[in-house]
Motif scaffolding. Structure first.
Motif, PDB file in Angstrom:
ATOM      1  N   LEU A   1       0.951  -1.310  -0.083  1.00  0.00           N
ATOM      2  CA  LEU A   1       0.240   0.018   0.021  1.00  0.00           C
ATOM      3  C   LEU A   1       0.870   1.344   0.124  1.00  0.00           C
ATOM      4  O   LEU A   1       1.947   1.313   0.611  1.00  0.00           O
ATOM      5  N   PRO A   2       0.326   2.276  -0.727  1.00  0.00           N
ATOM      6  CA  PRO A   2      -1.096   2.634  -1.415  1.00  0.00           C
ATOM      7  C   PRO A   2      -0.818   2.030  -2.474  1.00  0.00           C
ATOM      8  O   PRO A   2       0.291   1.954  -3.241  1.00  0.00           O
TER       9      PRO A   2
ATOM     10  N   GLU B   1      -7.721  -2.019  -2.847  1.00  0.00           N
ATOM     11  CA  GLU B   1      -6.864  -2.366  -1.658  1.00  0.00           C
ATOM     12  C   GLU B   1      -7.589  -3.732  -0.998  1.00  0.00           C
ATOM     13  O   GLU B   1      -6.752  -4.356  -0.414  1.00  0.00           O
TER      14      GLU B   1
ATOM     15  N   THR C   1       3.304   4.959   3.497  1.00  0.00           N
ATOM     16  CA  THR C   1       3.199   3.641   4.440  1.00  0.00           C
ATOM     17  C   THR C   1       4.448   3.599   5.046  1.00  0.00           C
ATOM     18  O   THR C   1       4.439   2.735   5.847  1.00  0.00           O
TER      19      THR C   1
END
Length: 458
Positions: free
Chosen positions: A178-179, A190, A228
């Motif tokens: 992610l993302p 996701e 992230t």
């Protein structure tokens, strides 16, 4: 009375607990707290090497920069051309570099005077050039079915070359990374993606790389800038990698906070050296280790129409400029889908090597220029065990009968031309400057190097 089998069992229990405690201690150790002396010893080979080969290679070599009607792509082609993952996966069945020869690659790097090779074990598209047991998105799932990194590892060991791996933290293929790219969220939502699960996958691959192909010189991280990834994750990954190989070198891109292409980080960030990209800091980065990575043309990955290659002269002078400022030079080649280096890259590596065969002592193991201004070129220097200093004067644009002026009032005890020690070099002091005269000496087309030995330091 204790019986023999009881003693044996007791010894076994002690051994098991010792292994558990040792393993826990190794994993829990904070390698960021090492002493200056410990880091100096670990960095010693890298600081002496000064020159390495970067290799960007993967599935993106197959389209060779072309997708649709555009031909300006490189290793970022999946993102920049917004290629859906099912479409990009078709490249897996086309990867068959039958002309790949690991020994030839390593020999070309060695002949060019390079001391280490950094290759993309996994780039941002997630494709692995090695036999990974935790994914099928690797070279063993292609028609080629040969472990490229294993062959390179063997070739490097034969030639005494340091093997190093680039590894991307960012991964456009893994379901837990992610993302997502903004343009692919509808086609690849996701869902139940778990970034912590991705980190475990990443650590499993890094363990494979160190265990199966090591010992490694460097783990060269990249793709750390998305939200992230955090400083805490960077510290954890740094310590994890060094728990597997304590003497490995790790760049600053393992952590967050890098200042873009400038490549510098804050002192609180982990990583052993800074990574300027496609540029050379004007005055170097005094007090820290750094390495400029740079392409030969405009792309990292192979692009068939990009013929904007830097000249051999420019590349040699870039190497000298970087070393004169206390840095290392990591020069990139993007191999073709066939497994061959582009002919332009081969030619430049060969010509750099010819210059290095004569002048490499002015590069290896040297430190930064002691002078602020040297308009005729650059200087590197080397400290000798007897307390003397050798100053290497790199004259970029020399014409016969020119005079080279150094801002020092010290006279050398010895002067010589690296490419021809039989030549007489005249020096004289004039108004607190040292003047070097090179009458009748044919200039090198790339860089004429004069060595001067001085008592003490400059």
């Amino acid at each position: 009375m204790i019986k023999t089998y009881q003693i044996t069992f007791l010894c076994f229990i002690i051994l098991v607990f010792t292994i558990i405690i040792f393993s826990f201690t190794a994993l829990a150790q904070d390698y960021t707290k090492e002493s200056k002396e410990q880091k100096d010893q670990r960095m010693k080979w890298w600081r002496e090497a000064r020159f390495g080969l970067f290799i960007h290679w993967g599935l993106y070599a197959i389209p060779a920069g072309k997708w649709g009607d555009k031909t300006n792509y490189g290793e970022w082609i999946r993102h920049e051309a917004q290629i859906p993952l099912p479409e990009y996966k078709k490249l897996l069945t086309q990867f068959n570099p039958i002309k790949f020869n690991a020994k030839e690659w390593v020999r070309m790097a060695k002949d060019a005077g390079m001391k280490y090779i950094v290759i993309t074990s996994k780039h941002h598209d997630g494709f692995c050039l090695f036999d990974s047991k935790v994914t099928d998105w690797d070279v063993m799932s292609t028609p080629f079915q040969r472990d490229i990194l294993k062959e390179l590892s063997d070739a490097c060991k034969e030639e005494g070359m340091r093997l190093c791996f680039y590894y991307s933290i960012m991964d456009w293929h893994h379901p837990d990374y992610l993302p997502r790219r903004d343009w692919e969220k509808e086609q690849r939502p996701e869902g139940d993606a778990d970034f912590n699960r991705y980190i475990e996958y990443m650590k499993a691959q890094l363990k494979e790389l160190i265990t199966n192909y090591g010992p490694l010189g460097i783990l060269w991280f990249d793709g750390e800038w998305e939200n992230t990834w955090t400083h805490e994750k960077g510290v954890d990954l740094y310590n994890y990698v060094r728990s597997l190989q304590p003497d490995i070198i790790i760049n600053n891109r393992v952590d967050t906070g890098r200042s873009g292409m400038e490549g510098t980080s804050e002192p609180k960030n982990v990583g052993d050296y800074e990574t300027p990209e496609q540029k050379v800091p004007a005055t170097g980065l005094p007090g820290v280790d750094w390495e400029t990575c740079m392409t030969m043309n405009n792309h990292w990955g192979y692009n068939a129409v990009d013929k904007n290659f830097k000249s051999t002269k420019e590349l040699i002078q870039l190497l000298v400029d970087i070393v004169s400022k206390g840095g290392n030079f990591l020069l990139n080649v993007g191999p073709m889908a066939t497994g061959e280096f582009p002919p332009e890259s081969v030619q430049r590596l060969k010509e750099i090597g010819e210059w290095m065969k004569v002048n490499s002592e002015s590069v290896y193991g040297t430190i930064a220029n002691p002078f602020e201004k040297t308009p005729w070129g650059r200087c590197t220097q080397k400290k000798l065990d007897n307390g003397h200093t050798i100053l290497y004067v790199h004259i970029f644009d020399y014409k016969p009968n020119d005079k080279v002026v150094l801002p020092t009032d010290k006279s050398p005890v010895k002067v010589w031309l690296l490419k021809d020690t039989s030549k007489t070099i005249e020096t004289s002091l004039k108004k607190n400057n040292l003047v070097i005269k090179l009458p009748g000496i044919e200039p090198d087309p790339y860089d004429t190097v004069v060595a001067l030995e001085f008592e003490g330091s400059l």
